[in-house]
Design a protein around this motif. Structure first.
Motif, short mmCIF file in Angstrom:
data_model
loop_
_atom_site.label_atom_id
_atom_site.label_comp_id
_atom_site.label_asym_id
_atom_site.label_seq_id
_atom_site.Cartn_x
_atom_site.Cartn_y
_atom_site.Cartn_z
N ASN A 213 0.82 -1.21 0.00
CA ASN A 213 0.00 0.00 0.00
C ASN A 213 0.85 1.26 0.00
N HIS A 214 2.17 1.08 -0.26
CA HIS A 214 3.08 2.21 -0.39
C HIS A 214 4.24 1.78 -1.28
N ASN A 215 4.99 2.74 -1.75
CA ASN A 215 6.16 2.42 -2.56
C ASN A 215 7.23 1.82 -1.66
N PRO A 216 7.59 0.54 -1.85
CA PRO A 216 8.48 -0.14 -0.89
C PRO A 216 9.95 0.16 -1.10
N LEU A 217 10.31 1.41 -1.18
CA LEU A 217 11.70 1.78 -1.41
C LEU A 217 12.64 1.32 -0.28
N LEU A 219 12.36 -1.31 1.56
CA LEU A 219 12.52 -2.75 1.37
C LEU A 219 13.52 -3.03 0.25
N LEU A 220 13.39 -2.30 -0.85
CA LEU A 220 14.28 -2.52 -1.99
C LEU A 220 15.72 -2.17 -1.62
N ALA A 221 15.89 -1.13 -0.80
CA ALA A 221 17.24 -0.77 -0.37
C ALA A 221 17.84 -1.88 0.49
N GLN A 222 17.03 -2.45 1.38
CA GLN A 222 17.50 -3.56 2.22
C GLN A 222 17.83 -4.78 1.36
N LEU A 223 16.98 -5.04 0.37
CA LEU A 223 17.21 -6.19 -0.49
C LEU A 223 18.52 -6.04 -1.25
N GLU A 224 18.82 -4.84 -1.71
CA GLU A 224 20.07 -4.60 -2.42
C GLU A 224 21.27 -4.81 -1.50
#
Length: 250
Positions: A213-217, A219-224
């Motif tokens: 329900n939001h842009n998961p930026l 999360l993507l930073a953690q994934l990287e």
């Protein structure tokens, strides 16, 4: 999940967060591997189910069972009302071991699916009891401890990145070949850990459709940081109310 667990010390509070994260990751991986097994057993007459059967057995033996055994051991000195939780932890550990052995011995696709479902039920019960009952008892009782409880994570606990025989089944399907993981239904405190666990259960070429329900930026930073270059991420829907991301393991 309990919203608040008061630990008996600052060290226990830090250990509590580590344990909650590990359990959430295990739950995410369990969901992916279980879905892989069902998909493989349903495809091509079920001839490809054995590979995903082995992956689920390996994960149970190298991650779930060590966790369950560690909790049972940590509660071995429990007395009074906590002794009831200790008995529950021992029972969960025994059921996991039995269900894993049963799955490992099955040969036909139908047997594999049924045994896999029983293992998933046993594992889900263990994870639920650990989160809601065992961990709070260990964190709050000063005579017991969470510190140092987590077993060494086996390098083989997560499936190797080899071509998949089945697919992930985290929910419904929206994009071809992808299964939905709706993060809106996951408690915020364990959301990222659950997602990372689900991603770890993927084989090369397989993926999930993440819904948020939001842009998961963040999360993507953690994934990287955790897994640089291991996943191809594309926006399928970019707001303003719902975000959908294709996340495929390279």
């Amino acid at each position: 999940m309990n919203n608040l667990v008061l630990a008996s010390s600052s060290a226990e509070a830090a250990a509590l967060e580590d344990v909650k994260t590990r359990l959430a990751e295990a739950g995410g991986t369990l969901g992916t591997l279980g879905g892989n097994l069902v998909s493989a057993a349903s495809a091509a007459g079920g001839e490809l189910a054995a590979e995903d059967q082995l992956k689920l057995v390996d994960f149970a033996e190298k991650e779930l069972q060590p966790l369950a055994a560690a909790f049972a051991e940590a509660l071995s000195g429990a007395t009074g009302p906590d002794a009831v939780v200790a008995a529950l932890a021992n029972g969960d550990n025994a059921r996991l071991v039995e269900a894993t052995k049963t799955l490992e011995s099955q040969e036909t696709p139908v047997q594999i699916v049924h045994a896999g479902a029983r293992l998933q039920e046993a594992a889900a019960a263990f994870l639920d009891h650990a989160t809601e009952l065992v961990v709070p008892v260990l964190a709050q009782n000063p005579t017991l401890t969470l510190s140092g409880i987590l077993p060494e994570r086996s390098a083989e606990a997560a499936p190797a990145a080899v071509p998949a025989t089945g697919g992930c089944a985290c929910g419904g399907h929206d994009e071809p070949g992808l299964s939905e993981l709706d993060t809106r239904a996951i408690p915020h405190a364990i959301r990222h850990a659950t997602i990372f666990g689900a991603l770890e259960g993927l084989s090369a070429g397989k993926g999930i459709l993440l819904i948020a329900n939001h842009n998961p930026l963040p999360l993507l930073a953690q994934l990287e940081q955790r897994s640089a270059g291991k996943f191809a991420v594309e926006y399928v829907e970019n707001g303003p109310e719902t975000w959908k991301l294709s996340m495929v393991r390279n």
